[in-house]
Design a protein around this motif. Structure first.
Motif, PDB file in Angstrom:
ATOM      1  N   SER A 116      26.770  19.839 -56.368  1.00 47.06           N
ATOM      2  CA  SER A 116      27.820  20.579 -57.409  1.00 47.06           C
ATOM      3  C   SER A 116      28.460  19.486 -57.748  1.00 47.06           C
ATOM      4  O   SER A 116      29.334  18.890 -58.963  1.00 47.06           O
ATOM      5  CB  SER A 116      27.718  21.945 -57.662  1.00 47.06           C
ATOM      6  OG  SER A 116      28.411  22.172 -56.793  1.00 47.06           O
ATOM      7  N   ASP A 117      29.644  19.074 -56.458  1.00 44.32           N
ATOM      8  CA  ASP A 117      31.269  18.772 -56.766  1.00 44.32           C
ATOM      9  C   ASP A 117      31.072  17.532 -56.991  1.00 44.32           C
ATOM     10  O   ASP A 117      31.935  16.853 -57.939  1.00 44.32           O
ATOM     11  CB  ASP A 117      31.688  19.020 -56.027  1.00 44.32           C
ATOM     12  CG  ASP A 117      32.281  20.538 -55.115  1.00 44.32           C
ATOM     13  OD1 ASP A 117      32.625  21.875 -56.118  1.00 44.32           O
ATOM     14  OD2 ASP A 117      32.215  21.217 -54.263  1.00 44.32           O
ATOM     15  N   GLU A 118      29.968  17.116 -55.958  1.00 46.00           N
ATOM     16  CA  GLU A 118      29.975  15.619 -56.678  1.00 46.00           C
ATOM     17  C   GLU A 118      29.358  15.353 -57.661  1.00 46.00           C
ATOM     18  O   GLU A 118      29.830  13.659 -58.403  1.00 46.00           O
ATOM     19  CB  GLU A 118      28.934  15.358 -55.261  1.00 46.00           C
ATOM     20  CG  GLU A 118      29.839  14.594 -53.578  1.00 46.00           C
ATOM     21  CD  GLU A 118      28.329  14.010 -53.033  1.00 46.00           C
ATOM     22  OE1 GLU A 118      28.735  13.802 -52.112  1.00 46.00           O
ATOM     23  OE2 GLU A 118      27.240  14.575 -53.091  1.00 46.00           O
ATOM     24  N   LEU A 173      23.399  20.084 -61.010  1.00 44.51           N
ATOM     25  CA  LEU A 173      23.806  19.158 -61.805  1.00 44.51           C
ATOM     26  C   LEU A 173      24.386  19.897 -62.638  1.00 44.51           C
ATOM     27  O   LEU A 173      25.209  19.704 -63.239  1.00 44.51           O
ATOM     28  CB  LEU A 173      22.244  18.313 -62.294  1.00 44.51           C
ATOM     29  CG  LEU A 173      23.198  18.002 -63.630  1.00 44.51           C
ATOM     30  CD1 LEU A 173      24.083  16.663 -63.565  1.00 44.51           C
ATOM     31  CD2 LEU A 173      21.835  17.195 -64.004  1.00 44.51           C
ATOM     32  N   ILE A 174      23.477  21.259 -62.729  1.00 46.58           N
ATOM     33  CA  ILE A 174      24.136  22.414 -63.953  1.00 46.58           C
ATOM     34  C   ILE A 174      25.258  22.524 -63.380  1.00 46.58           C
ATOM     35  O   ILE A 174      26.274  22.335 -64.565  1.00 46.58           O
ATOM     36  CB  ILE A 174      23.678  23.604 -64.527  1.00 46.58           C
ATOM     37  CG1 ILE A 174      21.830  22.470 -64.947  1.00 46.58           C
ATOM     38  CG2 ILE A 174      23.711  24.782 -65.287  1.00 46.58           C
ATOM     39  CD1 ILE A 174      20.502  23.517 -65.183  1.00 46.58           C
ATOM     40  N   ASN A 175      25.097  23.219 -62.342  1.00 49.63           N
ATOM     41  CA  ASN A 175      26.496  23.938 -61.339  1.00 49.63           C
ATOM     42  C   ASN A 175      27.693  22.598 -61.396  1.00 49.63           C
ATOM     43  O   ASN A 175      28.942  23.267 -61.772  1.00 49.63           O
ATOM     44  CB  ASN A 175      26.665  24.657 -60.682  1.00 49.63           C
ATOM     45  CG  ASN A 175      25.495  25.192 -59.841  1.00 49.63           C
ATOM     46  OD1 ASN A 175      25.764  26.827 -60.774  1.00 49.63           O
ATOM     47  ND2 ASN A 175      24.552  25.577 -59.032  1.00 49.63           N
ATOM     48  N   TYR A 188      33.216  21.830 -63.367  1.00 44.04           N
ATOM     49  CA  TYR A 188      34.153  20.296 -63.880  1.00 44.04           C
ATOM     50  C   TYR A 188      34.347  20.133 -65.626  1.00 44.04           C
ATOM     51  O   TYR A 188      35.306  19.809 -65.854  1.00 44.04           O
ATOM     52  CB  TYR A 188      33.167  19.255 -63.839  1.00 44.04           C
ATOM     53  CG  TYR A 188      33.711  19.466 -61.894  1.00 44.04           C
ATOM     54  CD1 TYR A 188      34.874  18.899 -61.549  1.00 44.04           C
ATOM     55  CD2 TYR A 188      33.177  19.801 -60.565  1.00 44.04           C
ATOM     56  CE1 TYR A 188      35.410  18.279 -59.765  1.00 44.04           C
ATOM     57  CE2 TYR A 188      33.856  19.928 -59.066  1.00 44.04           C
ATOM     58  CZ  TYR A 188      34.969  18.951 -58.743  1.00 44.04           C
ATOM     59  OH  TYR A 188      34.278  19.022 -57.820  1.00 44.04           O
ATOM     60  N   LEU A 189      33.618  20.593 -66.603  1.00 40.89           N
ATOM     61  CA  LEU A 189      33.702  20.671 -67.489  1.00 40.89           C
ATOM     62  C   LEU A 189      33.672  22.129 -68.531  1.00 40.89           C
ATOM     63  O   LEU A 189      34.084  21.987 -69.148  1.00 40.89           O
ATOM     64  CB  LEU A 189      32.738  19.826 -68.210  1.00 40.89           C
ATOM     65  CG  LEU A 189      32.381  18.641 -68.084  1.00 40.89           C
ATOM     66  CD1 LEU A 189      31.945  17.577 -66.924  1.00 40.89           C
ATOM     67  CD2 LEU A 189      31.594  17.520 -69.410  1.00 40.89           C
ATOM     68  N   GLY A 196      29.879  16.741 -60.358  1.00 41.85           N
ATOM     69  CA  GLY A 196      30.605  17.233 -61.623  1.00 41.85           C
ATOM     70  C   GLY A 196      32.157  15.759 -61.585  1.00 41.85           C
ATOM     71  O   GLY A 196      32.304  15.616 -62.363  1.00 41.85           O
ATOM     72  N   PHE A 197      32.579  15.542 -59.922  1.00 42.76           N
ATOM     73  CA  PHE A 197      33.388  14.613 -59.882  1.00 42.76           C
ATOM     74  C   PHE A 197      32.994  13.499 -60.654  1.00 42.76           C
ATOM     75  O   PHE A 197      34.163  12.679 -61.463  1.00 42.76           O
ATOM     76  CB  PHE A 197      34.123  14.742 -58.545  1.00 42.76           C
ATOM     77  CG  PHE A 197      35.062  13.291 -58.577  1.00 42.76           C
ATOM     78  CD1 PHE A 197      36.278  14.019 -58.828  1.00 42.76           C
ATOM     79  CD2 PHE A 197      34.674  12.673 -58.008  1.00 42.76           C
ATOM     80  CE1 PHE A 197      37.562  13.325 -58.510  1.00 42.76           C
ATOM     81  CE2 PHE A 197      35.925  11.544 -57.739  1.00 42.76           C
ATOM     82  CZ  PHE A 197      37.351  11.661 -58.215  1.00 42.76           C
ATOM     83  N   SER A 198      31.727  13.071 -60.577  1.00 39.51           N
ATOM     84  CA  SER A 198      31.257  11.583 -60.696  1.00 39.51           C
ATOM     85  C   SER A 198      31.509  11.732 -62.613  1.00 39.51           C
ATOM     86  O   SER A 198      31.912  10.769 -62.849  1.00 39.51           O
ATOM     87  CB  SER A 198      30.063  11.359 -60.574  1.00 39.51           C
ATOM     88  OG  SER A 198      29.617  11.546 -59.285  1.00 39.51           O
ATOM     89  N   ILE A 199      30.835  12.430 -62.749  1.00 41.06           N
ATOM     90  CA  ILE A 199      30.695  12.771 -64.005  1.00 41.06           C
ATOM     91  C   ILE A 199      31.715  12.947 -64.958  1.00 41.06           C
ATOM     92  O   ILE A 199      32.692  11.893 -65.463  1.00 41.06           O
ATOM     93  CB  ILE A 199      29.667  13.914 -64.697  1.00 41.06           C
ATOM     94  CG1 ILE A 199      28.137  13.663 -65.122  1.00 41.06           C
ATOM     95  CG2 ILE A 199      30.354  14.440 -66.150  1.00 41.06           C
ATOM     96  CD1 ILE A 199      27.956  15.080 -64.741  1.00 41.06           C
ATOM     97  N   CYS A 200      33.046  13.823 -63.973  1.00 41.52           N
ATOM     98  CA  CYS A 200      34.582  13.493 -65.139  1.00 41.52           C
ATOM     99  C   CYS A 200      34.732  11.732 -64.608  1.00 41.52           C
ATOM    100  O   CYS A 200      35.563  11.512 -65.445  1.00 41.52           O
ATOM    101  CB  CYS A 200      34.781  15.581 -64.231  1.00 41.52           C
ATOM    102  SG  CYS A 200      34.880  15.808 -64.570  1.00 41.52           S
ATOM    103  N   ASP A 201      34.598  11.236 -63.640  1.00 41.93           N
ATOM    104  CA  ASP A 201      35.338  10.106 -62.943  1.00 41.93           C
ATOM    105  C   ASP A 201      34.751   9.144 -64.045  1.00 41.93           C
ATOM    106  O   ASP A 201      35.384   8.031 -64.782  1.00 41.93           O
ATOM    107  CB  ASP A 201      35.606   9.621 -61.984  1.00 41.93           C
ATOM    108  CG  ASP A 201      35.822   8.869 -61.159  1.00 41.93           C
ATOM    109  OD1 ASP A 201      36.951   8.629 -61.408  1.00 41.93           O
ATOM    110  OD2 ASP A 201      35.445   7.776 -60.856  1.00 41.93           O
ATOM    111  N   ILE A 202      33.524   9.360 -64.594  1.00 39.60           N
ATOM    112  CA  ILE A 202      33.442   7.916 -65.403  1.00 39.60           C
ATOM    113  C   ILE A 202      34.084   8.722 -66.452  1.00 39.60           C
ATOM    114  O   ILE A 202      34.143   6.963 -66.774  1.00 39.60           O
ATOM    115  CB  ILE A 202      31.211   8.361 -65.522  1.00 39.60           C
ATOM    116  CG1 ILE A 202      31.511   7.482 -64.505  1.00 39.60           C
ATOM    117  CG2 ILE A 202      31.129   7.882 -66.470  1.00 39.60           C
ATOM    118  CD1 ILE A 202      29.601   7.855 -64.185  1.00 39.60           C
ATOM    119  N   LEU A 203      34.424   9.381 -67.279  1.00 33.23           N
ATOM    120  CA  LEU A 203      34.623  10.048 -68.408  1.00 33.23           C
ATOM    121  C   LEU A 203      36.124   9.646 -68.977  1.00 33.23           C
ATOM    122  O   LEU A 203      36.465   8.465 -69.841  1.00 33.23           O
ATOM    123  CB  LEU A 203      34.209  11.070 -69.113  1.00 33.23           C
ATOM    124  CG  LEU A 203      33.053  11.432 -69.270  1.00 33.23           C
ATOM    125  CD1 LEU A 203      33.005  13.611 -69.394  1.00 33.23           C
ATOM    126  CD2 LEU A 203      32.048  11.140 -69.999  1.00 33.23           C
TER     127      LEU A 203
END
Length: 257
Positions: free
Chosen positions: A36-38, A73-75, A80-81, A40-47
């Protein structure tokens, strides 16, 4: 802003909408295991890399055909969001009525495509999605999901070809200069691309014949759909972001809930 997430068998496609405007699209591989951390971090990094502030994303909707990754994914999204995502399921309001023998067998991705096809182009409409599988979904004039056809995707067929025949190489999937191939790579390209064109034309014509919808609008989407769409008159419209727009439309139908 609304973050739309389409979880396919091969890729996870993300799109960010500012009201009705798609401001950016991104892709991640599906088959790589992530915590879940990966996620969350990946989505934030992409954005953030695309100059989209994470705090500006106040809603998320997800459609997935890969149940195994959904918990992480949901967690990750929640952590993170700080948003609890809407997950497209049988209880989600879509505006599409499914009249097949077993409505629960219709995948969320196909329902999302059906919503987008019907809402954007009216009915009857046939949505052809060139993904891991090539799917043909028929939506009637009243917004009824009437039939679906499933065939191997172009890339799936290609991988089977070079994976099952020791002397055939992995190739780029593109239309060759001529169907009269004179060496291995172009012969494989000709078989894959012209085979997909022929399949598309036959299935579309057969659907028109058996449904009686001669005025059927045919809309294509999916990464390799662009190659096929420009080579046949059987496809009226190619829209690469059809699924993401379908997610946006479904979110708008459900946001009051």
């Amino acid at each position: 802003m609304l973050l739309t997430i389409d979880v396919g068998n091969t890729n996870i496609t993300l799109g960010v909408f500012d009201n009705d405007k798609l401001t950016g699209t991104f892709r991640m591989t599906t088959k790589q295991p992530r915590t879940s951390d990966e996620y969350g971090f990946s989505i934030c990094d992409i954005l953030q890399h695309r100059d989209i502030h994470v705090r500006d994303v106040d809603a998320v909707i997800v459609a997935s055909v890969v149940p195994d990754i959904m918990h992480s994914l949901i967690n990750g999204i929640i952590k993170y969001l700080s948003v609890s995502p809407l997950v497209v399921s049988s209880g989600t309001k879509t505006g599409i009525r499914i009249v097949t023998e077993n409505p629960k067998e219709i995948g969320p991705d196909r329902i999302v495509d059906a919503v987008a096809g019907y809402e954007l182009y009216g009915g009857p409409v046939l949505v052809v999605d060139f993904g891991t599988a090539t799917t043909y979904d028929l939506i009637g004039p009243g917004g009824t999901f009437e039939a679906g056809i499933t065939a191997p995707g172009i890339e799936t067929a290609a991988r089977s070809l070079w994976g099952g025949a020791a002397m055939l190489p992995a190739i780029e999937i593109k239309k060759p200069k001529s169907i009269l191939a004179k060496e291995t790579i172009s012969s494989m390209q000709a078989g894959l691309v012209y085979g997909a064109i022929g399949q598309t034309e036959y299935i579309v014509n057969k659907i028109k014949e058996e449904s009686g919808y001669e005025n059927l609008t045919v809309v294509a989407t999916g990464g390799l759909g662009k190659i096929i769409a420009r080579e046949t008159e059987s496809i009226d419209i190619y829209k690469s972001d059809l699924t993401l727009n379908g997610l946006r439309l479904i979110y708008n139908k459900n946001k009051k809930r």
